[in-house]
Design a protein around this motif. Structure first.
Motif, PDB file in Angstrom:
ATOM      1  N   THR A 152      50.603  44.590  36.691  1.00  0.00           N
ATOM      2  CA  THR A 152      49.724  45.677  37.101  1.00  0.00           C
ATOM      3  C   THR A 152      49.579  45.749  38.616  1.00  0.00           C
ATOM      4  OG1 THR A 152      47.727  44.323  37.070  1.00  0.00           O
ATOM      5  CG2 THR A 152      48.351  45.356  34.992  1.00  0.00           C
ATOM      6  N   THR A 153      49.162  46.915  39.104  1.00  0.00           N
ATOM      7  CA  THR A 153      48.851  47.044  40.529  1.00  0.00           C
ATOM      8  C   THR A 153      47.605  46.242  40.873  1.00  0.00           C
ATOM      9  OG1 THR A 153      47.581  49.057  40.111  1.00  0.00           O
ATOM     10  CG2 THR A 153      49.879  49.347  40.745  1.00  0.00           C
ATOM     11  N   THR A 154      46.814  45.918  39.870  1.00  0.00           N
ATOM     12  CA  THR A 154      45.614  45.108  40.089  1.00  0.00           C
ATOM     13  C   THR A 154      45.956  43.812  40.800  1.00  0.00           C
ATOM     14  OG1 THR A 154      44.799  45.958  37.976  1.00  0.00           O
ATOM     15  CG2 THR A 154      43.599  44.119  38.940  1.00  0.00           C
ATOM     16  N   GLU A 155      47.054  43.205  40.405  1.00  0.00           N
ATOM     17  CA  GLU A 155      47.462  41.932  41.006  1.00  0.00           C
ATOM     18  C   GLU A 155      47.681  42.081  42.511  1.00  0.00           C
ATOM     19  OE1 GLU A 155      50.010  39.403  37.916  1.00  0.00           O
ATOM     20  OE2 GLU A 155      50.841  41.411  38.207  1.00  0.00           O
ATOM     21  N   LEU A 156      48.374  43.146  42.895  1.00  0.00           N
ATOM     22  CA  LEU A 156      48.678  43.365  44.308  1.00  0.00           C
ATOM     23  C   LEU A 156      47.416  43.693  45.095  1.00  0.00           C
ATOM     24  CD1 LEU A 156      51.883  45.576  43.874  1.00  0.00           C
ATOM     25  CD2 LEU A 156      51.732  43.084  44.046  1.00  0.00           C
ATOM     26  N   ASN A 157      46.565  44.547  44.537  1.00  0.00           N
ATOM     27  CA  ASN A 157      45.317  44.905  45.212  1.00  0.00           C
ATOM     28  C   ASN A 157      44.425  43.684  45.404  1.00  0.00           C
ATOM     29  OD1 ASN A 157      46.111  47.605  45.072  1.00  0.00           O
ATOM     30  ND2 ASN A 157      45.007  47.981  43.180  1.00  0.00           N
ATOM     31  N   LEU A 158      44.353  42.837  44.377  1.00  0.00           N
ATOM     32  CA  LEU A 158      43.515  41.644  44.438  1.00  0.00           C
ATOM     33  C   LEU A 158      43.983  40.708  45.542  1.00  0.00           C
ATOM     34  CD1 LEU A 158      41.175  40.099  43.022  1.00  0.00           C
ATOM     35  CD2 LEU A 158      42.930  38.952  41.655  1.00  0.00           C
ATOM     36  N   ALA A 159      45.295  40.475  45.569  1.00  0.00           N
ATOM     37  CA  ALA A 159      45.855  39.591  46.607  1.00  0.00           C
ATOM     38  C   ALA A 159      45.573  40.143  48.004  1.00  0.00           C
ATOM     39  CB  ALA A 159      47.356  39.427  46.387  1.00  0.00           C
ATOM     40  N   ASP A 160      45.731  41.452  48.171  1.00  0.00           N
ATOM     41  CA  ASP A 160      45.479  42.075  49.476  1.00  0.00           C
ATOM     42  C   ASP A 160      44.023  41.921  49.885  1.00  0.00           C
ATOM     43  OD1 ASP A 160      48.102  42.877  49.615  1.00  0.00           O
ATOM     44  OD2 ASP A 160      47.714  44.984  49.144  1.00  0.00           O
ATOM     45  N   PHE A 161      43.100  42.144  48.941  1.00  0.00           N
ATOM     46  CA  PHE A 161      41.670  42.090  49.261  1.00  0.00           C
ATOM     47  C   PHE A 161      41.249  40.679  49.668  1.00  0.00           C
ATOM     48  CE2 PHE A 161      37.280  41.263  47.930  1.00  0.00           C
ATOM     49  CZ  PHE A 161      36.602  42.231  48.657  1.00  0.00           C
ATOM     50  N   PHE A 162      41.665  39.687  48.887  1.00  0.00           N
ATOM     51  CA  PHE A 162      41.262  38.315  49.199  1.00  0.00           C
ATOM     52  C   PHE A 162      41.901  37.840  50.507  1.00  0.00           C
ATOM     53  CE2 PHE A 162      39.389  38.341  45.116  1.00  0.00           C
ATOM     54  CZ  PHE A 162      38.528  37.247  45.038  1.00  0.00           C
ATOM     55  N   ARG A 163      43.125  38.236  50.737  1.00  0.00           N
ATOM     56  CA  ARG A 163      43.782  37.864  51.982  1.00  0.00           C
ATOM     57  C   ARG A 163      43.095  38.505  53.187  1.00  0.00           C
ATOM     58  NH1 ARG A 163      50.157  39.058  53.538  1.00  0.00           N
ATOM     59  NH2 ARG A 163      50.093  38.140  55.630  1.00  0.00           N
ATOM     60  N   ALA A 164      42.766  39.791  53.060  1.00  0.00           N
ATOM     61  CA  ALA A 164      42.118  40.493  54.167  1.00  0.00           C
ATOM     62  C   ALA A 164      40.753  39.891  54.498  1.00  0.00           C
ATOM     63  CB  ALA A 164      41.965  41.974  53.826  1.00  0.00           C
ATOM     64  N   ASN A 165      40.083  39.324  53.491  1.00  0.00           N
ATOM     65  CA  ASN A 165      38.758  38.746  53.706  1.00  0.00           C
ATOM     66  C   ASN A 165      38.792  37.229  53.865  1.00  0.00           C
ATOM     67  OD1 ASN A 165      36.554  40.988  53.392  1.00  0.00           O
ATOM     68  ND2 ASN A 165      38.082  41.449  51.823  1.00  0.00           N
ATOM     69  N   ASN A 166      40.011  36.687  53.950  1.00  0.00           N
ATOM     70  CA  ASN A 166      40.210  35.255  54.204  1.00  0.00           C
ATOM     71  C   ASN A 166      39.478  34.372  53.190  1.00  0.00           C
ATOM     72  OD1 ASN A 166      41.397  33.146  55.664  1.00  0.00           O
ATOM     73  ND2 ASN A 166      39.572  32.859  56.933  1.00  0.00           N
ATOM     74  N   ILE A 167      39.584  34.766  51.918  1.00  0.00           N
ATOM     75  CA  ILE A 167      39.008  33.979  50.838  1.00  0.00           C
ATOM     76  C   ILE A 167      40.082  33.734  49.782  1.00  0.00           C
ATOM     77  CG2 ILE A 167      36.601  34.657  51.177  1.00  0.00           C
ATOM     78  CD1 ILE A 167      36.944  36.824  49.112  1.00  0.00           C
ATOM     79  N   SER A 168      39.844  32.744  48.924  1.00  0.00           N
ATOM     80  CA  SER A 168      40.858  32.347  47.944  1.00  0.00           C
ATOM     81  C   SER A 168      40.358  32.609  46.525  1.00  0.00           C
ATOM     82  CB  SER A 168      41.194  30.867  48.099  1.00  0.00           C
ATOM     83  OG  SER A 168      40.056  30.072  47.798  1.00  0.00           O
ATOM     84  N   TYR A 169      41.289  32.634  45.589  1.00  0.00           N
ATOM     85  CA  TYR A 169      40.943  32.802  44.184  1.00  0.00           C
ATOM     86  C   TYR A 169      42.012  32.153  43.330  1.00  0.00           C
ATOM     87  CZ  TYR A 169      44.558  36.423  43.928  1.00  0.00           C
ATOM     88  OH  TYR A 169      45.764  37.088  43.963  1.00  0.00           O
ATOM     89  N   GLU A 170      41.660  31.939  42.065  1.00  0.00           N
ATOM     90  CA  GLU A 170      42.614  31.380  41.104  1.00  0.00           C
ATOM     91  C   GLU A 170      42.814  32.405  39.985  1.00  0.00           C
ATOM     92  OE1 GLU A 170      42.958  27.759  37.846  1.00  0.00           O
ATOM     93  OE2 GLU A 170      41.561  27.551  39.533  1.00  0.00           O
ATOM     94  N   PRO A 171      44.015  32.963  39.854  1.00  0.00           N
ATOM     95  CA  PRO A 171      44.228  33.976  38.819  1.00  0.00           C
ATOM     96  C   PRO A 171      44.286  33.377  37.421  1.00  0.00           C
ATOM     97  CG  PRO A 171      46.285  33.502  39.959  1.00  0.00           C
ATOM     98  CD  PRO A 171      45.222  32.713  40.668  1.00  0.00           C
ATOM     99  N   VAL A 172      43.726  34.090  36.462  1.00  0.00           N
ATOM    100  CA  VAL A 172      43.845  33.734  35.046  1.00  0.00           C
ATOM    101  C   VAL A 172      44.587  34.889  34.388  1.00  0.00           C
ATOM    102  CG1 VAL A 172      42.617  33.198  32.905  1.00  0.00           C
ATOM    103  CG2 VAL A 172      41.685  32.433  35.110  1.00  0.00           C
TER     104      VAL A 172
END
Length: 338
Positions: A152-172
């Motif tokens: 999904t495009t959700t994956e790309l948007n999520l990565a962009d948002f967290f990167r732009a805000n310098n925060i991390s996440y763990e995808p499930v």
């Protein structure tokens, strides 16, 4: 639910080229049934009821197209598709059109060889979290586990948002909305992210919807649109102008209840052309002149479909927002019927 961008690009493109060689409109007429691709189940948009009858905002468009072409809104075979399978199903000819919360993007339009026929819901990606998490902004989600549909495009948007805000996440990773709901409620992820409309629809099915909140951030543009294969302009025109008829019907006050009466003629030439009492628009589409009247009479105009399935009086409780008519501050706008 959003939208595979790169999965199987070469395969999908080549399948689409082959499937479009035949005329879909003639195929649907000969078959006597429209094969419409929908989601695997998202309440309000596309889901079977207790009797197995499909209903929802996207389902209504499928039924409107079937009524326009075949004269019967029930002449539809609904084909459930996931984020990964939807494009292959369309490209191969398994389905005639896809009406499945799918975002119109450059690569899908150009590289995957599909034709988006118009936006039927203006959306954006959001985030849902349990209220007890105590989070009020997506920027507070550093280190969170996030349920996200694959392909999904959700994956790309999520990565962009967290990167732009310098925060991390763990995808499930999850495959369907049902799986996402199960994992999220079981605590396998802190956050569920997808289209804001999809989050509202999912939350409405929870035993305690009030225990979950939608965060204020909308991190993307998600113009959700029905689509067909490239190379079959005749069929694209039928689906495009059926959608436009539903949009225009709301603007001009044509409803499920009054369409028959209004089709006898009015003082408004645009209404007459839409409903077939004037002109030969149906003939131009390869249909009869009552095509749009039938489409409208299945589930009503755009506003009636919206209100009945996802509007503020439903458990989904979505406001019109950007999806209001252009005359009321929204983006909804149909080209003229002339």
């Amino acid at each position: 639910m959003k939208k595979s961008v790169y999965f199987g690009v070469l395969t999908v493109a080549s399948l689409a080229a082959g499937a479009a060689a035949a005329g879909t409109l003639d195929d649907v007429k000969a078959r006597g049934k429209l094969n419409c691709g929908v989601t695997t189940g998202l309440v309000g948009f596309a889901a079977p009821d207790a009797n197995g009858v499909w209903e929802g905002f996207d389902v209504a468009l499928c039924r409107a197209v079937a009524a326009a072409v075949l004269g019967d809104g029930n002449s539809v075979e609904f084909v459930p598709t996931t984020g990964k399978t939807r494009f292959t199903a369309l490209a191969s000819g398994e389905i005639d059109m896809l009406a499945r919360n799918t975002t119109w993007t450059f690569s899908r339009d150009v590289d995957l060889k599909f034709e988006f026929v118009g936006v039927n819901y203006y959306d954006g990606q959001g985030f849902m979290v349990p209220k007890e998490l105590g989070v009020t902004s997506a920027k507070d989600l550093d280190g969170a586990t996030v349920c996200i549909q694959t392909g999904t495009t959700t994956e790309l948007n999520l990565a962009d948002f967290f990167r732009a805000n310098n925060i991390s996440y763990e995808p499930v990773p999850i495959e369907t909305n049902a799986e996402a709901q199960q994992q999220y409620l079981a605590g396998a992820c802190d956050v569920y992210t997808t289209d804001a409309s999809g989050l509202a629809a999912t939350r409405a099915t929870f035993e305690k919807p009030g225990d979950h909140i939608l965060l204020p951030e909308i991190i993307s543009k998600e113009p959700l649109a029905p689509l067909v294969r490239h190379g079959d302009s005749e069929w694209a025109d039928v689906v495009r102008w059926t959608l436009n008829a539903l949009i225009s019907a709301e603007e001009y006050g044509i409803t499920k209840a009054n369409a028959e009466e209004m089709s006898k003629g009015s003082d408004n030439p645009e209404i007459n052309r839409i409903l077939g009492s004037e002109g030969t628009l149906g003939e131009m589409l390869g249909l009869d002149n009552a095509w749009a009247k039938r489409a409208i009479m299945v589930g009503g105009n755009y506003g009636e479909i919206f209100d009945a399935n996802i509007g503020e009086s439903t458990p989904i409780a979505l406001s019109r927002g950007l999806n209001a008519q252009w005359t009321k501050g929204g983006l909804l706008y149909s080209p003229p019927f002339r």
